[in-house]
Design a protein around this motif. Structure first.
Motif, PDB file in Angstrom:
ATOM      1  N   MET A 215     -43.639 -20.408  70.194  1.00 52.85           N
ATOM      2  CA  MET A 215     -43.451 -21.828  70.382  1.00 52.85           C
ATOM      3  C   MET A 215     -44.504 -22.583  69.572  1.00 52.85           C
ATOM      4  SD  MET A 215     -42.900 -23.950  73.885  1.00 52.85           S
ATOM      5  CE  MET A 215     -41.348 -23.160  74.131  1.00 52.85           C
ATOM      6  N   TYR A 216     -44.140 -23.739  69.052  1.00 52.75           N
ATOM      7  CA  TYR A 216     -45.020 -24.532  68.197  1.00 52.75           C
ATOM      8  C   TYR A 216     -46.294 -24.916  68.935  1.00 52.75           C
ATOM      9  CZ  TYR A 216     -46.738 -28.333  65.314  1.00 52.75           C
ATOM     10  OH  TYR A 216     -47.521 -29.133  64.539  1.00 52.75           O
ATOM     11  N   LYS A 217     -47.414 -24.401  68.481  1.00 55.79           N
ATOM     12  CA  LYS A 217     -48.730 -24.730  69.045  1.00 55.79           C
ATOM     13  C   LYS A 217     -48.719 -24.737  70.579  1.00 55.79           C
ATOM     14  CE  LYS A 217     -50.193 -27.436  65.073  1.00 55.79           C
ATOM     15  NZ  LYS A 217     -50.688 -28.704  64.597  1.00 55.79           N
ATOM     16  N   LEU A 218     -47.947 -23.836  71.146  1.00 52.36           N
ATOM     17  CA  LEU A 218     -47.854 -23.669  72.591  1.00 52.36           C
ATOM     18  C   LEU A 218     -47.373 -24.915  73.329  1.00 52.36           C
ATOM     19  CD1 LEU A 218     -51.082 -21.590  73.166  1.00 52.36           C
ATOM     20  CD2 LEU A 218     -48.744 -20.766  72.867  1.00 52.36           C
ATOM     21  N   CYS A 219     -46.594 -25.759  72.667  1.00 49.48           N
ATOM     22  CA  CYS A 219     -45.998 -26.893  73.382  1.00 49.48           C
ATOM     23  C   CYS A 219     -44.560 -27.061  72.916  1.00 49.48           C
ATOM     24  CB  CYS A 219     -46.797 -28.176  73.168  1.00 49.48           C
ATOM     25  SG  CYS A 219     -46.581 -28.952  71.577  1.00 49.48           S
ATOM     26  N   PRO A 220     -43.696 -27.544  73.803  1.00 52.08           N
ATOM     27  CA  PRO A 220     -42.285 -27.716  73.435  1.00 52.08           C
ATOM     28  C   PRO A 220     -42.088 -28.847  72.439  1.00 52.08           C
ATOM     29  CG  PRO A 220     -42.689 -28.441  75.695  1.00 52.08           C
ATOM     30  CD  PRO A 220     -43.975 -27.887  75.180  1.00 52.08           C
ATOM     31  N   LEU A 221     -41.012 -28.739  71.689  1.00 55.03           N
ATOM     32  CA  LEU A 221     -40.639 -29.759  70.726  1.00 55.03           C
ATOM     33  C   LEU A 221     -39.412 -30.512  71.220  1.00 55.03           C
ATOM     34  CD1 LEU A 221     -40.986 -27.738  67.401  1.00 55.03           C
ATOM     35  CD2 LEU A 221     -42.640 -29.302  68.430  1.00 55.03           C
ATOM     36  N   ILE A 222     -39.332 -31.765  70.846  1.00 55.38           N
ATOM     37  CA  ILE A 222     -38.204 -32.617  71.197  1.00 55.38           C
ATOM     38  C   ILE A 222     -37.529 -33.042  69.889  1.00 55.38           C
ATOM     39  CG2 ILE A 222     -37.480 -34.774  72.309  1.00 55.38           C
ATOM     40  CD1 ILE A 222     -38.777 -32.829  74.263  1.00 55.38           C
ATOM     41  N   GLY A 223     -36.207 -32.974  69.854  1.00 58.47           N
ATOM     42  CA  GLY A 223     -35.451 -33.450  68.703  1.00 58.47           C
ATOM     43  C   GLY A 223     -34.858 -34.813  69.014  1.00 58.47           C
ATOM     44  N   ARG A 224     -34.775 -35.660  68.020  1.00 56.20           N
ATOM     45  CA  ARG A 224     -34.194 -36.990  68.202  1.00 56.20           C
ATOM     46  C   ARG A 224     -33.318 -37.289  67.009  1.00 56.20           C
ATOM     47  NH1 ARG A 224     -36.149 -42.281  66.318  1.00 56.20           N
ATOM     48  NH2 ARG A 224     -35.023 -43.863  67.482  1.00 56.20           N
ATOM     49  N   TYR A 225     -32.069 -37.655  67.280  1.00 57.58           N
ATOM     50  CA  TYR A 225     -31.183 -38.108  66.217  1.00 57.58           C
ATOM     51  C   TYR A 225     -30.822 -39.555  66.517  1.00 57.58           C
ATOM     52  CZ  TYR A 225     -27.522 -39.154  63.131  1.00 57.58           C
ATOM     53  OH  TYR A 225     -26.812 -39.798  62.180  1.00 57.58           O
ATOM     54  N   SER A 226     -30.956 -40.412  65.516  1.00 58.60           N
ATOM     55  CA  SER A 226     -30.565 -41.807  65.714  1.00 58.60           C
ATOM     56  C   SER A 226     -29.775 -42.284  64.511  1.00 58.60           C
ATOM     57  CB  SER A 226     -31.784 -42.704  65.939  1.00 58.60           C
ATOM     58  OG  SER A 226     -32.631 -42.677  64.813  1.00 58.60           O
ATOM     59  N   SER A 227     -28.896 -43.202  64.775  1.00 58.85           N
ATOM     60  CA  SER A 227     -28.058 -43.776  63.730  1.00 58.85           C
ATOM     61  C   SER A 227     -27.984 -45.270  63.951  1.00 58.85           C
ATOM     62  CB  SER A 227     -26.662 -43.167  63.800  1.00 58.85           C
ATOM     63  OG  SER A 227     -25.827 -43.742  62.826  1.00 58.85           O
ATOM     64  N   GLY A 228     -28.118 -46.011  62.869  1.00 60.68           N
ATOM     65  CA  GLY A 228     -27.942 -47.445  62.942  1.00 60.68           C
ATOM     66  C   GLY A 228     -29.231 -48.186  63.179  1.00 60.68           C
ATOM     67  N   VAL A 229     -29.644 -48.979  62.213  1.00 64.22           N
ATOM     68  CA  VAL A 229     -30.879 -49.731  62.312  1.00 64.22           C
ATOM     69  C   VAL A 229     -30.648 -51.134  61.776  1.00 64.22           C
ATOM     70  CG1 VAL A 229     -33.264 -49.898  61.540  1.00 64.22           C
ATOM     71  CG2 VAL A 229     -32.277 -47.663  61.981  1.00 64.22           C
ATOM     72  N   THR A 230     -31.152 -52.115  62.478  1.00 68.23           N
ATOM     73  CA  THR A 230     -31.191 -53.475  61.977  1.00 68.23           C
ATOM     74  C   THR A 230     -32.646 -53.899  62.027  1.00 68.23           C
ATOM     75  OG1 THR A 230     -29.013 -53.918  62.878  1.00 68.23           O
ATOM     76  CG2 THR A 230     -30.340 -55.824  62.303  1.00 68.23           C
ATOM     77  N   ALA A 231     -33.180 -54.363  60.930  1.00 65.98           N
ATOM     78  CA  ALA A 231     -34.591 -54.735  60.874  1.00 65.98           C
ATOM     79  C   ALA A 231     -34.740 -56.211  60.520  1.00 65.98           C
ATOM     80  CB  ALA A 231     -35.300 -53.880  59.828  1.00 65.98           C
ATOM     81  N   MET A 232     -35.924 -56.719  60.756  1.00 64.09           N
ATOM     82  CA  MET A 232     -36.235 -58.088  60.376  1.00 64.09           C
ATOM     83  C   MET A 232     -37.047 -58.063  59.095  1.00 64.09           C
ATOM     84  SD  MET A 232     -34.927 -60.062  62.648  1.00 64.09           S
ATOM     85  CE  MET A 232     -35.752 -61.629  62.706  1.00 64.09           C
ATOM     86  N   SER A 233     -36.718 -58.952  58.168  1.00 62.57           N
ATOM     87  CA  SER A 233     -37.483 -59.082  56.938  1.00 62.57           C
ATOM     88  C   SER A 233     -38.856 -59.638  57.278  1.00 62.57           C
ATOM     89  CB  SER A 233     -36.770 -60.023  55.971  1.00 62.57           C
ATOM     90  OG  SER A 233     -37.645 -60.401  54.932  1.00 62.57           O
ATOM     91  N   SER A 234     -39.907 -59.004  56.771  1.00 64.31           N
ATOM     92  CA  SER A 234     -41.255 -59.492  57.052  1.00 64.31           C
ATOM     93  C   SER A 234     -41.547 -60.784  56.292  1.00 64.31           C
ATOM     94  CB  SER A 234     -42.289 -58.425  56.689  1.00 64.31           C
ATOM     95  OG  SER A 234     -42.177 -58.093  55.330  1.00 64.31           O
ATOM     96  N   LEU A 235     -40.797 -61.039  55.220  1.00 62.61           N
ATOM     97  CA  LEU A 235     -41.020 -62.252  54.436  1.00 62.61           C
ATOM     98  C   LEU A 235     -40.258 -63.453  54.977  1.00 62.61           C
ATOM     99  CD1 LEU A 235     -40.853 -60.744  50.837  1.00 62.61           C
ATOM    100  CD2 LEU A 235     -42.886 -61.393  52.133  1.00 62.61           C
ATOM    101  N   THR A 236     -38.979 -63.262  55.290  1.00 58.14           N
ATOM    102  CA  THR A 236     -38.143 -64.398  55.688  1.00 58.14           C
ATOM    103  C   THR A 236     -37.877 -64.446  57.179  1.00 58.14           C
ATOM    104  OG1 THR A 236     -36.102 -63.176  55.382  1.00 58.14           O
ATOM    105  CG2 THR A 236     -36.967 -64.359  53.457  1.00 58.14           C
ATOM    106  N   ARG A 237     -38.260 -63.403  57.922  1.00 61.69           N
ATOM    107  CA  ARG A 237     -37.991 -63.270  59.353  1.00 61.69           C
ATOM    108  C   ARG A 237     -36.503 -63.351  59.669  1.00 61.69           C
ATOM    109  NH1 ARG A 237     -41.145 -60.354  61.095  1.00 61.69           N
ATOM    110  NH2 ARG A 237     -40.613 -60.912  63.203  1.00 61.69           N
TER     111      ARG A 237
END
Length: 137
Positions: free
Chosen positions: A1-23
């Motif tokens: 096991m990785y460094k004696l601790c369990p691993l977690i997997g995460r799959y995500s789809s779809g992102v909407t972000a805010m422009s740092s310049l125009t907000r």
């Protein structure tokens, strides 16, 4: 096991972000897979890619469901490859979380397993009407 601790997997789809310049919102769609330590939240391996969009008319955004599925498979495979490069086995992953933009709709044919139409996304005001129309044709 990785460094004696369990691993977690995460799959995500779809992102909407805010422009740092125009907000103002920037709409883009990604497929991302990450594997991290359950104890420290340290990201061990990840891969992300943008998924193309189509705009068949003003206010509509669509994506090819097969392209989305291929992106999911590629992100997971590349993340697994990166784990193995670090001598970490995918079997060390003890849990997987999956997230998605809930406003994206895909209709699949239950007999063929193929999509009936493109994925209809967040900019589309008439998701229900278009879904019904695609079933009638």
């Amino acid at each position: 096991m990785y460094k004696l601790c369990p691993l977690i997997g995460r799959y995500s789809s779809g992102v909407t972000a805010m422009s740092s310049l125009t907000r103002s919102p920037i709409f883009y769609r990604t497929s991302r897979c990450q594997v991290f330590s359950a104890r420290t939240s340290e990201v061990i391996a990840s891969h992300q890619m943008e998924i193309s969009k189509m705009y068949p008319q003003e206010g509509w955004v669509e994506q090819d469901p097969v392209v989305i599925l291929d992106a999911v498979k590629e992100c997971i495979q590349r993340t697994v490859d990166k784990l193995r490069e670090q001598d970490v086995e995918p079997g060390d992953i003890v849990a997987i979380g999956v997230t998605n933009q809930r406003e994206t709709t895909i209709l699949w044919d239950s007999t063929t397993g193929k999509p009936l139409y493109n994925a209809v996304g967040e900019l589309t005001a008439s998701v229900a009407a278009r879904s019904k129309a695609s079933l009638l044709h």
